[in-house]
Design a protein around this motif. Structure first.
Motif, PDB file in Angstrom:
ATOM      1  N   TRP A   1      25.165  29.577  48.795  1.00  0.00           N
ATOM      2  CA  TRP A   1      23.987  29.599  47.902  1.00  0.00           C
ATOM      3  C   TRP A   1      24.225  28.694  46.699  1.00  0.00           C
ATOM      4  O   TRP A   1      23.337  27.942  46.281  1.00  0.00           O
ATOM      5  N   ALA A   2      25.425  28.769  46.116  1.00  0.00           N
ATOM      6  CA  ALA A   2      25.716  27.954  44.924  1.00  0.00           C
ATOM      7  C   ALA A   2      25.522  26.474  45.251  1.00  0.00           C
ATOM      8  O   ALA A   2      24.906  25.720  44.487  1.00  0.00           O
ATOM      9  N   MET A   3      26.026  26.063  46.416  1.00  0.00           N
ATOM     10  CA  MET A   3      25.900  24.655  46.806  1.00  0.00           C
ATOM     11  C   MET A   3      24.438  24.267  47.019  1.00  0.00           C
ATOM     12  O   MET A   3      24.009  23.178  46.627  1.00  0.00           O
ATOM     13  N   LEU A   4      23.668  25.163  47.617  1.00  0.00           N
ATOM     14  CA  LEU A   4      22.255  24.852  47.878  1.00  0.00           C
ATOM     15  C   LEU A   4      21.472  24.706  46.573  1.00  0.00           C
ATOM     16  O   LEU A   4      20.685  23.766  46.406  1.00  0.00           O
ATOM     17  N   PHE A   5      21.694  25.632  45.641  1.00  0.00           N
ATOM     18  CA  PHE A   5      20.952  25.549  44.363  1.00  0.00           C
ATOM     19  C   PHE A   5      21.396  24.324  43.559  1.00  0.00           C
ATOM     20  O   PHE A   5      20.567  23.631  42.967  1.00  0.00           O
ATOM     21  N   ALA A   6      22.714  24.045  43.545  1.00  0.00           N
ATOM     22  CA  ALA A   6      23.204  22.889  42.779  1.00  0.00           C
ATOM     23  C   ALA A   6      22.697  21.586  43.382  1.00  0.00           C
ATOM     24  O   ALA A   6      22.510  20.595  42.669  1.00  0.00           O
ATOM     25  N   SER A   7      22.433  21.582  44.694  1.00  0.00           N
ATOM     26  CA  SER A   7      22.043  20.328  45.356  1.00  0.00           C
ATOM     27  C   SER A   7      20.741  19.768  44.794  1.00  0.00           C
ATOM     28  O   SER A   7      20.510  18.569  44.844  1.00  0.00           O
ATOM     29  N   VAL A   8      19.878  20.640  44.266  1.00  0.00           N
ATOM     30  CA  VAL A   8      18.631  20.106  43.686  1.00  0.00           C
ATOM     31  C   VAL A   8      18.660  20.155  42.156  1.00  0.00           C
ATOM     32  O   VAL A   8      17.637  20.007  41.505  1.00  0.00           O
ATOM     33  N   GLY A   9      19.838  20.377  41.588  1.00  0.00           N
ATOM     34  CA  GLY A   9      19.988  20.251  40.135  1.00  0.00           C
ATOM     35  C   GLY A   9      19.955  21.545  39.339  1.00  0.00           C
ATOM     36  O   GLY A   9      19.926  21.502  38.105  1.00  0.00           O
ATOM     37  N   TYR A  10      19.946  22.696  39.988  1.00  0.00           N
ATOM     38  CA  TYR A  10      20.016  23.947  39.207  1.00  0.00           C
ATOM     39  C   TYR A  10      21.418  24.136  38.628  1.00  0.00           C
ATOM     40  O   TYR A  10      22.411  23.736  39.235  1.00  0.00           O
ATOM     41  N   THR A  11      21.475  24.742  37.461  1.00  0.00           N
ATOM     42  CA  THR A  11      22.745  25.125  36.863  1.00  0.00           C
ATOM     43  C   THR A  11      23.106  26.504  37.407  1.00  0.00           C
ATOM     44  O   THR A  11      22.324  27.447  37.262  1.00  0.00           O
TER      45      THR A  11
END
Ligand code: NAI
Length: 315
Positions: free
Chosen positions: A20-30
């Motif tokens: 999940w962390a990788m998926l959210f970070a992939s579009v720029g979420y902190t």
């Protein structure tokens, strides 16, 4: 971009929390990952870093940011309070209802009224661990499929008290991070994926028990037959295409389907001589010490399939 997007919290830094962390970070979420074990957090940071760099090398990284930028979006903490300003928190702790209850109670105390509290649970109904919460209308299940980086389905399952707006926002968020969400109208044991999976399992068991096919050949029916289509079309669209439309399909096949279904065995509890026979056949084919190799092979197949599916979508 990050400040516009708001913060994402992840609770539990295991296999699913990392994905999940990788998926959210992939579009720029902190993203902030919380765990009770500092060593688990350390390990997750290393694993995420290695995975993202590997993905970049293989040109498989998702989203517009490079690996270093994505790694920079993800931090870790052992203080749950650090998640309090999150717009969305994804719980990923082990599958025990009392543990989920405890984690949701703690989250309920620290977040404001706008934070979405989502669980990754594969089997637990959201009503079983969110009923007493002040923010229960913000609670929902977002169940991923392993490995989520390559298998995009997310089952979104509301509790009876979940605000429909929360379900809609969760669905939008899943689309934004490149997943493929389905929103169930209400909670239902097994959600959808496991109900379908178990129905298949019941019939495979019956074919093996009746001695019609070996374990290897039952699996071949799926991997070399049905599964080839199902990677692209569901059973409903498959039927629509297998005749001149669904009306025609019903017309041609409903009688023979009904006659066959009447002869299905009732479900059993997967124990006794058939269970032992299946274990024997599977361990002869893949000894337990070869499972890790076979998993690596499976993950590579899923990666290649996901590349192919994306390519076909673009054409
Ligand atoms: P895991 O065992 O790999 O990771 C769990 C993590 O939670 C560990 O790092 C552990 O230290 C941490 N943890 C334990 N208690 C905690 C607490 N009180 N607060 C914060 N962190 C805590 O588990 P995994 O496989 O990542 O599964 C997590 C959830 O995702 C489960 O509900 C599981 O059913 C679901 N899921 C798992 C899938 C899979 O294939 N592994 C697929 C889809 C959903």
């Amino acid at each position: 971009m990050a400040s516009e997007k708001g913060k994402i919290g992840i609770v539990g830094s295991g296999l699913i929390g990392q994905s999940w962390a990788m998926l959210f970070a992939s579009v720029g979420y902190t993203v902030t990952i919380y765990d009770i074990l500092p060593e688990a957090l350390e390990k997750s940071k290393t694993t995420i870093g290695t995975q993202l760099k590997e993905l970049e090398k293989k040109k498989l990284l998702r989203g517009p940011l490079n690996a270093e930028q994505q790694i920079g979006k993800i931090s870790t903490t052992t203080s749950l309070k650090d998640l309090k300003d999150s717009i969305y928190i994804q719980e990923c702790v082990p599958e025990r209802v009392n543990l989920k209850k405890d984690v949701f109670e703690k989250l309920d105390k620290i977040v404001g009224p706008k934070t979405i509290l989502a669980s990754s649970t594969s089997t637990l109904l959201p009503s079983t661990f969110t009923e007493e919460l002040k923010n229960r209308k913000n609670c929902i299940v977002a169940h991923p499929v392993n490995p989520p980086y390559y298998v995009p389905l997310v089952e979104i399952v509301p509790a009876p008290w979940t605000d429909p707006k929360i379900a809609a926002t969760t669905k939008e968020l899943m689309l934004e991070i490149g997943q493929s969400p389905v929103l169930l109208s209400r909670e239902h044991p097994g959600f959808a994926l496991n109900r379908i999976q178990y129905a298949i399992f019941v019939e495979c068991w019956s074919l093996i028990k009746r001695g019609i096919l070996s374990v290897e050949d039952v699996d071949k029916v799926m991997s070399q037959g049905l599964g080839m289509r199902y990677a692209f079309l569901g059973p409903m669209e498959t039927a629509h295409l297998n005749a001149e439309g669904m009306e025609a399909y019903y017309h041609h096949y409903r009688e023979s389907m009904w006659n066959t279904i009447q002869q299905f065995d009732p479900a059993e509890k997967f124990e006794g001589p058939t269970a032992d026979d299946i274990v024997k056949q599977l361990t002869e084919k893949i000894p337990l010490d070869k499972l890790a190799d076979k998993r690596r092979w499976r993950d590579n197949c899923l990666t290649q399939l996901s590349i192919l599916k994306n390519k076909l979508k673009e054409e």
